[in-house]
Design a protein around this motif. Structure first.
Motif, mmCIF file in Angstrom:
data_model
loop_
_atom_site.group_PDB
_atom_site.id
_atom_site.type_symbol
_atom_site.label_atom_id
_atom_site.label_comp_id
_atom_site.label_asym_id
_atom_site.label_seq_id
_atom_site.Cartn_x
_atom_site.Cartn_y
_atom_site.Cartn_z
ATOM 1 N N ARG A 185 36.276 6.299 37.894
ATOM 2 C CA ARG A 185 35.762 5.749 39.145
ATOM 3 C C ARG A 185 36.753 6.018 40.266
ATOM 4 O O ARG A 185 37.936 6.274 40.022
ATOM 5 C CB ARG A 185 35.529 4.238 39.028
ATOM 6 C CG ARG A 185 34.399 3.843 38.087
ATOM 7 C CD ARG A 185 34.216 2.329 38.101
ATOM 8 N NE ARG A 185 33.902 1.829 39.426
ATOM 9 C CZ ARG A 185 32.658 1.661 39.898
ATOM 10 N NH1 ARG A 185 31.615 1.940 39.137
ATOM 11 N NH2 ARG A 185 32.457 1.196 41.119
ATOM 12 N N ILE A 186 36.268 5.916 41.500
ATOM 13 C CA ILE A 186 37.138 6.116 42.654
ATOM 14 C C ILE A 186 38.245 5.062 42.688
ATOM 15 O O ILE A 186 39.344 5.304 43.182
ATOM 16 C CB ILE A 186 36.309 6.089 43.970
ATOM 17 C CG1 ILE A 186 37.146 6.593 45.146
ATOM 18 C CG2 ILE A 186 35.744 4.701 44.237
ATOM 19 C CD1 ILE A 186 37.470 8.066 45.077
ATOM 20 N N GLU A 187 37.963 3.881 42.096
ATOM 21 C CA GLU A 187 38.996 2.832 42.036
ATOM 22 C C GLU A 187 40.177 3.254 41.166
ATOM 23 O O GLU A 187 41.299 2.789 41.367
ATOM 24 C CB GLU A 187 38.406 1.524 41.499
ATOM 25 C CG GLU A 187 37.428 0.843 42.445
ATOM 26 C CD GLU A 187 36.008 1.290 42.255
ATOM 27 O OE1 GLU A 187 35.109 0.623 42.800
ATOM 28 O OE2 GLU A 187 35.768 2.318 41.565
ATOM 29 N N ASP A 188 39.926 4.126 40.185
ATOM 30 C CA ASP A 188 41.025 4.632 39.359
ATOM 31 C C ASP A 188 42.004 5.429 40.208
ATOM 32 O O ASP A 188 43.218 5.377 40.001
ATOM 33 C CB ASP A 188 40.487 5.519 38.228
ATOM 34 C CG ASP A 188 39.622 4.743 37.247
ATOM 35 O OD1 ASP A 188 39.940 3.566 36.983
ATOM 36 O OD2 ASP A 188 38.626 5.303 36.762
ATOM 37 N N ILE A 189 41.475 6.160 41.176
ATOM 38 C CA ILE A 189 42.332 6.937 42.077
ATOM 39 C C ILE A 189 43.099 6.010 43.008
ATOM 40 O O ILE A 189 44.286 6.211 43.290
ATOM 41 C CB ILE A 189 41.487 7.938 42.887
ATOM 42 C CG1 ILE A 189 40.605 8.770 41.958
ATOM 43 C CG2 ILE A 189 42.387 8.822 43.731
ATOM 44 C CD1 ILE A 189 41.346 9.467 40.841
ATOM 45 N N ALA A 190 42.400 4.962 43.488
ATOM 46 C CA ALA A 190 43.070 3.988 44.352
ATOM 47 C C ALA A 190 44.210 3.301 43.600
ATOM 48 O O ALA A 190 45.285 3.049 44.167
ATOM 49 C CB ALA A 190 42.059 2.947 44.846
ATOM 50 N N GLU A 191 43.987 3.009 42.326
ATOM 51 C CA GLU A 191 45.028 2.371 41.517
ATOM 52 C C GLU A 191 46.225 3.300 41.340
ATOM 53 O O GLU A 191 47.380 2.870 41.408
ATOM 54 C CB GLU A 191 44.463 1.991 40.152
ATOM 55 C CG GLU A 191 45.457 1.242 39.267
ATOM 56 C CD GLU A 191 44.866 0.817 37.944
ATOM 57 O OE1 GLU A 191 45.615 0.283 37.114
ATOM 58 O OE2 GLU A 191 43.652 1.013 37.736
ATOM 59 N N GLU A 192 45.957 4.584 41.135
ATOM 60 C CA GLU A 192 47.037 5.560 40.993
ATOM 61 C C GLU A 192 47.844 5.659 42.289
ATOM 62 O O GLU A 192 49.089 5.695 42.275
ATOM 63 C CB GLU A 192 46.458 6.930 40.631
ATOM 64 C CG GLU A 192 47.485 8.058 40.577
ATOM 65 C CD GLU A 192 48.527 7.896 39.485
ATOM 66 O OE1 GLU A 192 49.618 8.476 39.621
ATOM 67 O OE2 GLU A 192 48.253 7.176 38.491
ATOM 68 N N LEU A 193 47.154 5.683 43.427
ATOM 69 C CA LEU A 193 47.846 5.735 44.717
ATOM 70 C C LEU A 193 48.665 4.470 44.953
ATOM 71 O O LEU A 193 49.760 4.518 45.529
ATOM 72 C CB LEU A 193 46.832 5.927 45.846
ATOM 73 C CG LEU A 193 46.146 7.294 45.895
ATOM 74 C CD1 LEU A 193 45.018 7.287 46.914
ATOM 75 C CD2 LEU A 193 47.153 8.386 46.231
ATOM 76 N N LYS A 195 50.098 2.686 42.655
ATOM 77 C CA LYS A 195 51.311 2.816 41.848
ATOM 78 C C LYS A 195 52.349 3.659 42.576
ATOM 79 O O LYS A 195 53.540 3.349 42.571
ATOM 80 C CB LYS A 195 50.989 3.472 40.506
ATOM 81 C CG LYS A 195 50.180 2.624 39.546
ATOM 82 C CD LYS A 195 49.883 3.410 38.278
ATOM 83 C CE LYS A 195 49.019 2.611 37.313
ATOM 84 N NZ LYS A 195 48.656 3.405 36.112
ATOM 85 N N ARG A 196 51.887 4.722 43.209
ATOM 86 C CA ARG A 196 52.810 5.629 43.889
ATOM 87 C C ARG A 196 53.426 5.008 45.135
ATOM 88 O O ARG A 196 54.433 5.506 45.647
ATOM 89 C CB ARG A 196 52.073 6.920 44.273
ATOM 90 C CG ARG A 196 51.568 7.706 43.082
ATOM 91 C CD ARG A 196 50.964 9.024 43.507
ATOM 92 N NE ARG A 196 50.363 9.728 42.382
ATOM 93 C CZ ARG A 196 49.953 10.987 42.439
ATOM 94 N NH1 ARG A 196 50.062 11.663 43.570
ATOM 95 N NH2 ARG A 196 49.413 11.551 41.375
ATOM 96 N N HIS A 197 52.800 3.945 45.626
ATOM 97 C CA HIS A 197 53.337 3.261 46.804
ATOM 98 C C HIS A 197 54.615 2.501 46.475
ATOM 99 O O HIS A 197 55.382 2.139 47.368
ATOM 100 C CB HIS A 197 52.276 2.314 47.368
ATOM 101 C CG HIS A 197 52.590 1.790 48.727
ATOM 102 N ND1 HIS A 197 52.750 2.609 49.827
ATOM 103 C CD2 HIS A 197 52.788 0.518 49.178
ATOM 104 C CE1 HIS A 197 53.013 1.875 50.889
ATOM 105 N NE2 HIS A 197 53.055 0.617 50.530
#
Length: 215
Positions: A185-193, A195-197
């Motif tokens: 899901r697109i939320e998986d990408i948001a979660e990855e971003l 983490k990178r923050h």
């Protein structure tokens, strides 16, 4: 659902939340009768402590709150009521009783779009472009993401912001289709971003890689 109306003398607080925007609109109170009427009519109804009677929000102004869902908290003495407002909620004419504009964060639509695309993936209705993409397979979907990304790059360099917005929208749509095809899901990408923050993200990533936890 068990609601403890007796704990606070027959009334429980009812927090009203816009079902779409997720903004809090107002706080009212319900007794058993108000709750029952809300369920029966699908229009949010309260108990007026000042008038000592039932009142359905909007019965005078026409600005009804149409019920979507009700949940009770862990102590069974506070309600979260999700509703769709028909006009301003506050009697002063503002969207909320705190004078805030009841506007939806446009980013929330990405979740709605993801849900819609997932439904297409489950049902595969004939005549749907999204269905065709899923039938074409991951490689074709990935190719479309690449094509739309290239068009976005071209518009960024030589086009207008309006054209760029159009092409980026195409790119994101196809990206979400690609994610859905992979069970993501697109939320998986948001979660990855997210983490990178973390300022320590790169350090943690290198450490994990050194330990063989990442391929």
């Amino acid at each position: 659902m068990k609601i403890d109306f007796e704990k606070c003398g027959g009334l429980v607080p009812a927090i009203i939340q816009d079902a779409k925007t997720k903004n809090v609109l107002m706080l009212g109170y319900m007794n058993q009768e108000a709750y029952d009427k809300t369920i029966a009519t699908k229009k949010v109804t309260f108990w007026s402590r000042s008038r000592n009677c039932l009142w359905t929000k909007g019965e005078t102004s026409g600005n009804f709150l149409y019920l979507v869902d009700i949940k009770v908290d862990c102590d069974n003495d506070t309600l979260l009521v999700k509703a769709n407002p028909d006009g301003p909620t506050c009697h002063t004419g503002t969207d909320t009783c705190w004078g805030e504009d009841n506007e939806q964060n446009p980013l929330l639509f990405l979740t709605e779009l993801q849900d819609f695309i997932n439904k297409r993936h489950e049902e595969m209705p004939e005549g749907s472009y999204t269905t065709k993409l899923f039938k074409d397979g991951v490689k074709r979907i990935a190719q479309k993401v690449g094509e739309e990304s290239l068009e976005a790059v071209i518009e960024a360099c030589t086009g207008t912001n309006e054209q760029l917005s159009y092409e980026v929208s195409d790119m994101i749509y196809h990206l979400i289709v690609l994610l859905a095809s992979k069970g993501m899901r697109i939320e998986d990408i948001a979660e990855e971003l997210h983490k990178r923050h973390d300022p320590e993200w790169d350090k943690k990533r290198r450490e994990a890689k050194a330990k063989g936890e990442m391929k």
